[in-house]
Design a protein around this motif. Sequence first.
Motif, short mmCIF file in Angstrom:
data_model
loop_
_atom_site.label_atom_id
_atom_site.label_comp_id
_atom_site.label_asym_id
_atom_site.label_seq_id
_atom_site.Cartn_x
_atom_site.Cartn_y
_atom_site.Cartn_z
N ALA A 1 -11.92 -3.67 10.74
CA ALA A 1 -11.72 -2.67 9.59
C ALA A 1 -10.65 -1.77 9.86
O ALA A 1 -9.88 -1.39 8.63
CB ALA A 1 -13.04 -1.76 9.46
N TYR B 1 -15.37 2.17 4.04
CA TYR B 1 -14.80 2.45 5.37
C TYR B 1 -13.80 3.49 5.59
O TYR B 1 -13.40 3.83 6.60
CB TYR B 1 -14.37 0.95 5.75
N THR C 1 -7.55 0.70 5.53
CA THR C 1 -8.31 -0.35 6.20
C THR C 1 -7.34 -1.52 6.57
O THR C 1 -6.48 -2.17 5.74
CB THR C 1 -9.54 -0.91 5.47
#
Lengths: 456, 456
Positions: A222, B272, B281
């Motif tokens: 990620a 995220y 990311t």
Amino acid sequence: MNNTVLNYLKENRANHLTALYDFLKIPSVSTDSAFKEDVKKAGQYVYDYLKEIGFSHLETIETKGHPIIYGEYKGAGQEAPTVLLYGHYDVQPADPYDEWESDPFIPEERNGRIYARGASDDKGQVFMHLAVFEAFMKTEGKIPVNLKVVIEGEEEIGSENLYVYLNNHKEKLAADFTVISDSGMVAEGQPTILYGLKGFTGIEIEVTGPDHDLHSGMYGGAVKNPAMALAQILATMKNIDEYITVDGFYDDVENLTEKERELIKSVEGENYLKTTGTIQTVSEKGYTVKEHIMARPTFEINGMYSGYQGEGTKTIIPATATAKITCRIVPNQDPEFIQDLLEKHIMKNKPAGVKVKVKKEKLSAKAYKVEPTHPLILRAAESYKRAFNKEAVFVRMGGSIPVVEWLDDLYGNPIVLLGFGTPDDRLHSPNESFPLNSFDLGMETLVHYWSTFKKE
Amino acid sequence: MNNTVLNYLKENRANHLTALYDFLKIPSVSTDSAFKEDVKKAGQYVYDYLKEIGFSHLETIETKGHPIIYGEYKGAGQEAPTVLLYGHYDVQPADPYDEWESDPFIPEERNGRIYARGASDDKGQVFMHLAVFEAFMKTEGKIPVNLKVVIEGEEEIGSENLYVYLNNHKEKLAADFTVISDSGMVAEGQPTILYGLKGFTGIEIEVTGPDHDLHSGMYGGAVKNPAMALAQILATMKNIDEYITVDGFYDDVENLTEKERELIKSVEGENYLKTTGTIQTVSEKGYTVKEHIMARPTFEINGMYSGYQGEGTKTIIPATATAKITCRIVPNQDPEFIQDLLEKHIMKNKPAGVKVKVKKEKLSAKAYKVEPTHPLILRAAESYKRAFNKEAVFVRMGGSIPVVEWLDDLYGNPIVLLGFGTPDDRLHSPNESFPLNSFDLGMETLVHYWSTFKKE
């Protein structure tokens, strides 16, 4: 002709070693604020010594950081030259402590050497001057030259405050020439005239990815790993030929002349495999090790850290990664310009997904070169020869002494580097040491040198 | 039908939280030998709890490292299934301490979460099982299933000794299936069935140049800088597309099917950017973040260190540079084979002038995948739904639980992963926490799950 002075040094050798050890026992680590009081103590030691041997005007100059010790001697008379003597009483950190065979701050004599942090850089060499002054005063009642002694406590952290002081007191510190003993010889017992020094500049790269350490299983895939980002950046800055691959880095570097290559070749180099303990020496493609050290710029990672460094494993993606970098630069290269080039290169090459900060170290200096045939330099060569009974060699070295460049820049006086360190001294490393041979013959060299200024 | 049990949990919630906090207060950091006694205490805590609630056969199994706690319950009768329950009472190191808002070992409730090292991984989830067993015993006088409880103290350092124990006691630990609560849900309140886990392997690279730190001025140009050598090696192992550039690394990786890509896409991923705090990311080119985390292997530097890391600058060429690396691997990849590939690549790409050692971490495991339609899995989905009042999602995760792969390998029983952690738990990081919502509804889920085995 200098026998009385030299005899005094022989007779008082034991006392002088004891006095030097007291000096070395003070952990005057200037880079770490935890040692602030000890740094102060080391400065006071110099102050008291100068006072004891009869220096007239003494000062402890407080600065934003550690104090500068100043002492004046005018006993040589009007016609004698006035010499500015520079040295430093601070030392590098001693860590990693556990790699020292004896305590870095409890001097120990082993196989003809004094082992202690600062034994060579620079407390040992500063002390030699103090002892020699004492010897002249106690025997001949005077020193052959007038002196302005400046011993600072911030050399290992960039001498920032010294620069301010030098810049603001040009008249007070005016002298005919400058003497510095903070350098070395190419080999133990081999008198060495240093006619060139490298300059110096540094940066710190901080790479930030996530705002906290992440579980590598939950977030691997990620985010960009900051440690890998740093490695990828660093790998673009130097290639395996040891060529610094930063645009423009070499633009101002003067080419090595065949004549100087000959001179460098003529210097008997040390056994680098032995003194470094590496399996194979490595230097810039197209240049010998001696050529690279003396006359080509360098780019070194001094420290690098990221994430978990403890026992066992910790499966994280670190939040940050940092590298401390310093470059040694050659004549014509400008430290600030080099810092800008490095920053530009890093920003251009940083991978996506991370923030990168480049911190420019204040510590910096241009390179320095003197004329090897200057009369003051030739007197030095002669004095070395008398003490060590060996012809001096003339070399440039890879080290940097910012104050040399500043004094040259601000005062323009000739600078004589009378260094007595050796390649085996392990400066800045565990088990730093200084040969007793350099201690004895170095002081003899100083006696001869000052004596050349006596009026017959 | 489970109201009496659930009511007991409600009525005793305060006591259970107090008891959990006592468990979390023990700094059972297995990776650091300084905490050996505390790890032992945490094991004893589990032992005493099981004894207190009436488990028959109890053992503290001493190992070369930290003890394994074993407890048996046979009160469910012949026809009830026997369940092997696994968990661990050890935790990750808490450093860097100063990044914790509250003491890692003094649990604190803030904004609906319990903050403490181990709150989620795995002490919190182990405790939930203990409390649920207690609830069944205190209300219905029995637990619906027979149990073989194995709670170890070395999960965070590779469970080496557990493997030996599992391997030597197959009959003793024989069970109908296994339950483990050491995983998470894709979002707080979103029941999640984990049907796949990544495997795991690791190495440490140590680069050695000179045999001691060198003065960068005296030796810059004579030796290869180990930190730069390490950076150059690492940069050859992954490119900026996040593709692992090690020969053969992907050879055994099965391609993602369109069907699975759809399934992954259907899972509501976390935010995220928010949970990692990164600016952008980054995942392997050609794969989404979720695809990379769930189904593509990873290569992460967990730690990297060389030279001076203190205040200020230290102008050295470091003697050594080290990087700790772990890879998360997918089905069909073999951990030892991957270690060999990494070593081969490193040795092939190491620059001249340095020695390189590759240390292969013992900690390693293959990936694991179960059939999402297995009846025991569907019971789990149903129980989650009753407690959380929401349909469960089915996912693979990037994390590794070596014991899962071992149990699969050694016992071949179905393994049910009943996890209640959330993406915001900050496992392995400062400020680890666990939602009270997961604590309450997770225990309710367990009550429902065990109850499905009651004989009507």
